[in-house]
Design an enzyme around this catalytic site. Structure first.
Site, PDB file in Angstrom:
ATOM      1  N   VAL A 179       0.871  -1.185   0.000  1.00  0.00           N
ATOM      2  CA  VAL A 179       0.000   0.000   0.000  1.00  0.00           C
ATOM      3  C   VAL A 179       0.900   1.225   0.000  1.00  0.00           C
ATOM      4  O   VAL A 179       1.711   1.406   0.928  1.00  0.00           O
ATOM      5  CB  VAL A 179      -0.944   0.014   1.220  1.00  0.00           C
TER       6      VAL A 179
ATOM      7  N   HIS B 109       2.929   4.001   6.126  1.00  0.00           N
ATOM      8  CA  HIS B 109       2.303   3.409   7.309  1.00  0.00           C
ATOM      9  C   HIS B 109       3.348   2.685   8.135  1.00  0.00           C
ATOM     10  O   HIS B 109       4.277   2.075   7.605  1.00  0.00           O
ATOM     11  CB  HIS B 109       1.166   2.460   6.931  1.00  0.00           C
TER      12      HIS B 109
HETATM   13  P1  5GP Z   1       2.544  -3.154   3.480  1.00  0.00           P
HETATM   14  O1  5GP Z   1       2.608  -4.530   2.867  1.00  0.00           O
HETATM   15  O2  5GP Z   1       2.302  -2.094   2.426  1.00  0.00           O
HETATM   16  O3  5GP Z   1       3.697  -2.833   4.376  1.00  0.00           O
HETATM   17  O4  5GP Z   1       1.288  -3.165   4.431  1.00  0.00           O
HETATM   18  C1  5GP Z   1      -0.008  -2.932   3.995  1.00  0.00           C
HETATM   19  C2  5GP Z   1      -0.925  -3.466   5.055  1.00  0.00           C
HETATM   20  O5  5GP Z   1      -2.207  -2.920   4.836  1.00  0.00           O
HETATM   21  C3  5GP Z   1      -1.071  -4.991   5.036  1.00  0.00           C
HETATM   22  O6  5GP Z   1      -0.674  -5.514   6.294  1.00  0.00           O
HETATM   23  C4  5GP Z   1      -2.555  -5.208   4.752  1.00  0.00           C
HETATM   24  O7  5GP Z   1      -3.086  -6.287   5.464  1.00  0.00           O
HETATM   25  C5  5GP Z   1      -3.173  -3.880   5.166  1.00  0.00           C
HETATM   26  N1  5GP Z   1      -4.359  -3.508   4.437  1.00  0.00           N
HETATM   27  C6  5GP Z   1      -4.545  -3.550   3.094  1.00  0.00           C
HETATM   28  N2  5GP Z   1      -5.768  -3.104   2.779  1.00  0.00           N
HETATM   29  C7  5GP Z   1      -6.380  -2.774   3.952  1.00  0.00           C
HETATM   30  C8  5GP Z   1      -7.670  -2.251   4.265  1.00  0.00           C
HETATM   31  O8  5GP Z   1      -8.513  -1.979   3.407  1.00  0.00           O
HETATM   32  N3  5GP Z   1      -7.942  -2.038   5.590  1.00  0.00           N
HETATM   33  C9  5GP Z   1      -7.026  -2.315   6.570  1.00  0.00           C
HETATM   34  N4  5GP Z   1      -7.406  -2.070   7.830  1.00  0.00           N
HETATM   35  N5  5GP Z   1      -5.801  -2.797   6.303  1.00  0.00           N
HETATM   36  C10 5GP Z   1      -5.485  -3.027   5.011  1.00  0.00           C
END
Ligand code: 5GP
Ligand code: ZN
Length: 112
Positions: free
Chosen positions: A94, A98
């Site tokens: 994403v 974050h």
């Molecule tokens: P990344 O892989 O980018 O470090 O983390 C993205 C995080 O966002 C993942 O742990 C995934 O589960 C979470 N995520 C993706 N879409 C959503 C959503 O619509 N709502 C929530 N609460 N978390 C999300």
């Protein structure tokens, strides 16, 4: 261009379980938790990644880290891990900055 899902969370257009919020940041439960406790802490403004934080926004980064610590304290976590994935190769999926706050299980080192 498809809308940013975390901007949609900030706007209330996408449901989330919010745990803490102020004028600059929002923290909510990860929809696909990787530990018994898994929160995401995000800036309300859209910044795609850690490496794209503009110069002069160090205070915002500090704010996100402090909010993460406050949540950990409020949740009574005695040990936890804070992770930022930066770039696809590091696992970022994403592209709205974050911090992951993970707790409630044993974590290995080095991380996978
Ligand atoms: P990344 O892989 O980018 O470090 O983390 C993205 C995080 O966002 C993942 O742990 C995934 O589960 C979470 N995520 C993706 N879409 C959503 C959503 O619509 N709502 C929530 N609460 N978390 C999300
Ligand atoms: Zn966004």
């Amino acid at each position: 261009m498809s809308p940013c899902i975390f901007c949609q969370v900030v706007q209330g257009e996408l449901d989330s379980e919010v745990v803490q919020e102020d004028d600059r940041a929002l923290a909510f439960k990860d929809v696909n938790p990787q530990a018994p406790t898994h929160f995401l802490v995000i800036p309300k403004e859209h910044i795609p990644s850690l490496s794209e934080v503009p110069e002069g926004k160090g205070d915002l980064l500090g704010h996100l880290l402090l909010m993460t610590c406050q949540i950990a304290r409020a949740q009574g976590l005695d040990a936890y891990r804070v992770i930022i994935n930066d770039g696809t190769g590091a696992g970022q999926t994403v592209f709205h900055l974050h911090l992951h706050l993970l707790a409630g299980r044993t974590f290995s080192w080095p991380p996978g």
